[in-house]
Design an enzyme around this catalytic site. Structure first.
Site, PDB file in Angstrom:
ATOM      1  N   LEU A  16      65.642  27.313  -7.295  1.00  0.00           N
ATOM      2  CA  LEU A  16      64.896  27.951  -6.205  1.00  0.00           C
ATOM      3  C   LEU A  16      65.320  27.404  -4.857  1.00  0.00           C
ATOM      4  O   LEU A  16      65.253  28.064  -3.844  1.00  0.00           O
ATOM      5  CB  LEU A  16      63.402  27.678  -6.391  1.00  0.00           C
ATOM      6  CG  LEU A  16      62.755  28.397  -7.552  1.00  0.00           C
ATOM      7  CD1 LEU A  16      61.360  27.865  -7.774  1.00  0.00           C
ATOM      8  CD2 LEU A  16      62.730  29.885  -7.291  1.00  0.00           C
ATOM      9  N   GLY A  17      65.631  26.134  -4.850  1.00  0.00           N
ATOM     10  CA  GLY A  17      65.995  25.537  -3.563  1.00  0.00           C
ATOM     11  C   GLY A  17      66.562  24.165  -3.831  1.00  0.00           C
ATOM     12  O   GLY A  17      66.451  23.646  -4.937  1.00  0.00           O
ATOM     13  N   GLY A  19      66.981  20.276  -1.945  1.00  0.00           N
ATOM     14  CA  GLY A  19      66.784  19.399  -0.789  1.00  0.00           C
ATOM     15  C   GLY A  19      67.814  18.291  -0.902  1.00  0.00           C
ATOM     16  O   GLY A  19      68.669  18.325  -1.776  1.00  0.00           O
ATOM     17  N   ASP A 151      56.020  20.224  -0.263  1.00  0.00           N
ATOM     18  CA  ASP A 151      56.873  19.098   0.098  1.00  0.00           C
ATOM     19  C   ASP A 151      56.191  18.048   0.969  1.00  0.00           C
ATOM     20  O   ASP A 151      56.441  17.957   2.171  1.00  0.00           O
ATOM     21  CB  ASP A 151      58.110  19.614   0.822  1.00  0.00           C
ATOM     22  CG  ASP A 151      59.242  18.601   0.653  1.00  0.00           C
ATOM     23  OD1 ASP A 151      60.229  18.674   1.377  1.00  0.00           O
ATOM     24  OD2 ASP A 151      59.098  17.728  -0.222  1.00  0.00           O
ATOM     25  N   THR A 168      32.273  -1.236  11.397  1.00  0.00           N
ATOM     26  CA  THR A 168      31.854  -0.684  12.681  1.00  0.00           C
ATOM     27  C   THR A 168      33.042  -0.583  13.628  1.00  0.00           C
ATOM     28  O   THR A 168      33.991  -1.357  13.531  1.00  0.00           O
ATOM     29  CB  THR A 168      30.781  -1.569  13.345  1.00  0.00           C
ATOM     30  OG1 THR A 168      30.660  -1.150  14.699  1.00  0.00           O
ATOM     31  CG2 THR A 168      31.197  -3.037  13.332  1.00  0.00           C
TER      32      THR A 168
HETATM   33  C1  LIG Z   1      60.055  22.999   0.662  1.00  0.00           C
HETATM   34  C2  LIG Z   1      61.300  22.379   0.079  1.00  0.00           C
HETATM   35  C3  LIG Z   1      60.997  21.935  -1.308  1.00  0.00           C
HETATM   36  N1  LIG Z   1      60.635  23.090  -2.128  1.00  0.00           N
HETATM   37  C4  LIG Z   1      59.684  22.944  -3.093  1.00  0.00           C
HETATM   38  O1  LIG Z   1      59.181  21.878  -3.359  1.00  0.00           O
HETATM   39  C5  LIG Z   1      59.271  24.200  -3.756  1.00  0.00           C
HETATM   40  C6  LIG Z   1      58.181  24.293  -4.602  1.00  0.00           C
HETATM   41  C7  LIG Z   1      58.002  25.617  -5.065  1.00  0.00           C
HETATM   42  N2  LIG Z   1      57.127  26.312  -5.832  1.00  0.00           N
HETATM   43  N3  LIG Z   1      57.487  27.611  -5.845  1.00  0.00           N
HETATM   44  C8  LIG Z   1      58.600  27.778  -5.094  1.00  0.00           C
HETATM   45  N4  LIG Z   1      59.151  29.023  -4.933  1.00  0.00           N
HETATM   46  C9  LIG Z   1      60.374  29.325  -4.382  1.00  0.00           C
HETATM   47  O2  LIG Z   1      61.100  28.476  -3.917  1.00  0.00           O
HETATM   48  C10 LIG Z   1      60.783  30.766  -4.339  1.00  0.00           C
HETATM   49  C11 LIG Z   1      61.883  31.115  -3.575  1.00  0.00           C
HETATM   50  C12 LIG Z   1      62.270  32.452  -3.493  1.00  0.00           C
HETATM   51  C13 LIG Z   1      61.561  33.450  -4.183  1.00  0.00           C
HETATM   52  N5  LIG Z   1      61.916  34.791  -4.069  1.00  0.00           N
HETATM   53  C14 LIG Z   1      63.087  35.169  -3.308  1.00  0.00           C
HETATM   54  C15 LIG Z   1      62.769  36.405  -2.474  1.00  0.00           C
HETATM   55  N6  LIG Z   1      62.170  37.478  -3.309  1.00  0.00           N
HETATM   56  C16 LIG Z   1      61.920  38.657  -2.529  1.00  0.00           C
HETATM   57  C17 LIG Z   1      60.921  36.980  -3.924  1.00  0.00           C
HETATM   58  C18 LIG Z   1      61.215  35.803  -4.840  1.00  0.00           C
HETATM   59  C19 LIG Z   1      60.448  33.081  -4.943  1.00  0.00           C
HETATM   60  C20 LIG Z   1      60.058  31.743  -5.028  1.00  0.00           C
HETATM   61  C21 LIG Z   1      58.939  26.523  -4.582  1.00  0.00           C
HETATM   62  S1  LIG Z   1      60.042  25.718  -3.557  1.00  0.00           S
HETATM   63  C22 LIG Z   1      62.152  21.208  -1.911  1.00  0.00           C
HETATM   64  C23 LIG Z   1      62.119  19.841  -1.862  1.00  0.00           C
HETATM   65  C24 LIG Z   1      63.146  19.130  -2.428  1.00  0.00           C
HETATM   66  C25 LIG Z   1      64.216  19.776  -3.054  1.00  0.00           C
HETATM   67  C26 LIG Z   1      64.230  21.179  -3.080  1.00  0.00           C
HETATM   68  C27 LIG Z   1      63.186  21.914  -2.503  1.00  0.00           C
END
Ligand SMILES: CC[C@@H](NC(=O)c1cc2[nH]nc(NC(=O)c3ccc(N4CCN(C)CC4)cc3)c2s1)c1ccccc1
Length: 273
Positions: A16-17, A19, A151, A168
């Site tokens: 999904l992503g 970092g 995050d 206090t």
């Molecule tokens: C905020 C950054 C942090 N991320 C989290 O913790 C994250 C926690 C977490 N829970 N759900 C997520 N969902 C998604 O990332 C996501 C992205 C795109 C999606 N779509 C694309 C467009 N489409 C139209 C709909 C579906 C759907 C869900 C993320 S990211 C991180 C920290 C360290 C390493 C990587 C990422």
């Protein structure tokens, strides 16, 4: 339930992503078919960047927080080389993606997200948590379009070394009493930045170089473009948040009561226009 998880309990989906310290994958817990996000961090990286304490704080903080606009941390587990956080899955993805796609938000959508953020931050501050890193990349949307702060890697439990002796405040110097208030105000400034960026599509102090941006921030060199058309109430709220003198910066309570928020924000946190 807590503590006996392992990777074999999950079917891992697409990344999904990513970092600096890890990656997040969508995953399904096999028995319940429940969809979660797994944040995988490598112990080698954690040691190398010495972020063990920060990760520990993130886990303690995010596990203890329960709020509709804060992404849940359900639990965690580890094996020889990884630590895995089991996070709530936000189906709508990054708020940033939505902002990029539609350039800027309607005043109703912007006000709804600012209200959600103010409510989430007020909840955090009640629990002595300061996020300190609220930016569009850390804001996600759930399947109903509700905002979720993700995050908490950079958040801090405000140092309760300021907890006063024998309960206090009477003996505390003003700078210490003031200082505690100051810590929290950093998130309020950020709400002003985000409100501007939601409405105009760019952050208020954007500049060619970091040095120029820094100078614009310290001078609070704030101006509003002629387009898009933005109401004077919206500009009033932004102007009252992007104030250098912390004691004059609008409080979270005052943000929630501001005429622009009251008039435009959807109290359910869900915005469909
Ligand atoms: C905020 C950054 C942090 N991320 C989290 O913790 C994250 C926690 C977490 N829970 N759900 C997520 N969902 C998604 O990332 C996501 C992205 C795109 C999606 N779509 C694309 C467009 N489409 C139209 C709909 C579906 C759907 C869900 C993320 S990211 C991180 C920290 C360290 C390493 C990587 C990422």
């Amino acid at each position: 339930k807590r503590g006996d998880w392992s990777l074999t309990d999950f079917e891992i989906g697409k990344p999904l992503g990513r970092g600096k310290f890890g990656r997040v994958y969508v995953a399904r817990e096999v028995k319940s078919q429940y969809v979660v996000a797994l944040k995988v961090l490598f112990k080698k990286q954690i040691k190398k960047y010495n972020i063990h304490h920060q990760l520990k704080r993130e886990m303690e903080i995010q596990t203890s927080l329960r709020h509709p606009n804060i992404l849940r941390l359900y639990g965690w587990f580890h094996d020889d080389e990884r630590i895995v956080l089991i996070l709530e899955y936000a189906h709508g993805g990054e708020l940033y993606g939505l902002l990029r796609d539609c350039t800027y938000f309607t005043e109703k959508r912007a006000a709804t997200y600012i209200l959600s953020l103010a409510q989430a931050l007020a909840y955090c501050h009640e629990k002595d948590v300061i996020h300190r890193d609220i930016k569009p990349e850390n804001l996600l949307l759930d399947h109903e379009g509700r905002l979720k702060i993700a995050d908490f890697g950079w958040s801090v439990q405000s140092k309760n070394k300021r907890r006063t002796m024998c309960g206090t405040l009477d003996y505390l110097a003003p700078e210490l009493v003031e200082n505690k208030a100051h810590d929290y105000a950093v998130d309020n400034w950020t709400l002003g930045i985000l409100c501007y960026e939601f409405l105009f599509g760019v952050p208020p102090f954007e500049a060619e170089s970091q040095k120029d941006t820094f100078q614009r921030i310290v001078k609070v060199d704030l101006s509003f473009p002629a387009t898009p058309q933005v109401s004077s109430e919206a500009r009033d709220l932004i102007t009252k948040l992007l104030v250098k003198d912390i004691s004059k910066r609008l409080s979270l309570q005052k943000i929630m009561e501001h005429p622009w928020i009251v008039k435009n924000a959807d109290p359910t946190g869900i915005c469909n226009n």
